[in-house]
Design an enzyme around this catalytic site. Structure first.
Site: not given
Ligand code: NDP
Length: 310
Positions: A134, A137-138
């Site tokens: 992701c 997200c990261d």
């Protein structure tokens, strides 16, 4: 034990849309939110193709809007994960976190799908230490660094573009000699000077001391010009598709070879009367938020008909 008319499992566009329709039909639905509130869409950066948002919309905002819309008509939310079901009886039984039991006349499965991994050993070794599925997200952790994205579909292109906005350099590792993504996404990638597409490459392994520092790739494996290539990277992002979250239901619900729930033609009906499937868990083809939302509406309409027929 909690007795309900309509239980919805999953909090993506399919689940929330089913909840909007079911609550407006006075089915007083209870929606079990599952492990990823808002579903897969919340792992993307911006939604540009959902009608009604001419300027695009942040996925969390869109999912929160849907949630509040269903709440307005009386949907109740339960945070937790469904751990067991029994669809052999009527009403159907569903357990949340093994302890809380629900009995429902109709169940709508809207559990979506999850990211796939390559299945190589080092991917597990470095999970959370440079391996991610992701970018939204990261990606933040890789500002001004070098990363690789695996895959050649729309997701991979979207993630590569997003990461290019943060990182020094982005490799795309694509196993075919072409990208599968839509034309517009391909152009964005190919015109981005920070992205280098490595066509016809596969990942052999990841390397590094305690965290990802590089990857060994193979070019045109099995061909006369096969070659091994090493790239220095700090992050390795998977974007090679998804598998449906349907294992929980396999004892009762018919699924295809990939695990997608088999529905009755164009309808959301499964092989068990009173159990309906909506969204990506039953859609190997389109996998779009708008399609998932549409199928959620259909599932709620069918659930209403089913409950009235009891
Ligand atoms: P896709 O299935 O479309 O693409 C998966 C990609 O990963 C392909 O390039 C595939 O290669 C590659 N791949 C699969 N397995 C491996 C492997 N083991 N090793 C290396 N590469 C592998 O998945 P997406 O998640 O990209 O898209 C799913 C659906 O969602 C599509 O319909 C897409 O259009 C849609 N989508 C739409 C978006 C939008 O419109 N904004 C954004 C994101 C997704 P190969 O081509 O060789 O099979």
């Amino acid at each position: 034990m909690n007795r309900v008319k309509c239980l919805i499992i999953g909090s993506g566009p399919a689940g929330y849309t089913a909840a909007i329709y079911a609550s407006r039909a006075n089915l007083e639905p209870v929606l079990i939110e599952g492990p990823q509130l808002g579903g897969q869409l919340t792992t993307t950066t911006e939604v540009e193709n959902f009608p009604g948002y001419p300027e695009g919309v942040e996925p969390f905002q869109m999912m929160d809007d849907m949630k509040r819309q269903a709440e307005r008509f009386g949907t109740k939310y339960v945070s937790g994960i469904v751990t067991k079901v029994d669809f052999s009886t009527s009403p159907k039984k569903v357990w949340v976190e093994d302890t809380e039991e629900y009995e429902a006349d109709a169940v709508i499965i809207a559990t979506g799908a999850s990211a796939k991994y390559l299945g190589i050993e080092s991917e597990r070794t470095y999970r959370g230490r440079g391996v991610s599925a992701c970018a939204t997200c990261d990606g933040f952790f890789y500002r001004k660094k070098t990363v690789a994205v695996v895959g050649g579909g729309d997701t991979a292109c979207e993630e590569a573009n997003y990461l290019a906005g943060l990182c020094e350099k982005v490799y795309m590792i694509v196993r075919k000699p072409y990208l599968r993504a839509s034309e517009i996404m391909q152009q964005r990638v190919l015109n981005n000077p920070k992205i280098e597409v490595l066509f016809e490459h596969n990942t052999l392994c990841l390397t590094g001391e305690g965290k990802v520092q590089g990857a060994d790739l193979v070019y045109r494996k099995g061909e006369p010009d096969e070659a091994v290539k090493h790239i220095d990277i700090d992050g390795f992002f998977l974007a090679i598709g998804h598998h449906p979250n349907t294992d929980l239901f396999k004892e009762f619900i018919n699924r295809d070879a990939e695990g997608y729930i088999i529905v009755d033609g164009d309808s959301p009906r499964t092989n068990v009367p009173g159990v309906f499937a909506a969204g990506d868990c039953a859609d190997p083809h389109y996998r779009q938020a708008i399609v998932a939302a549409g199928s959620g509406a259909k599932a709620a309409i069918e659930a209403d008909k089913y409950i009235k027929s009891l």
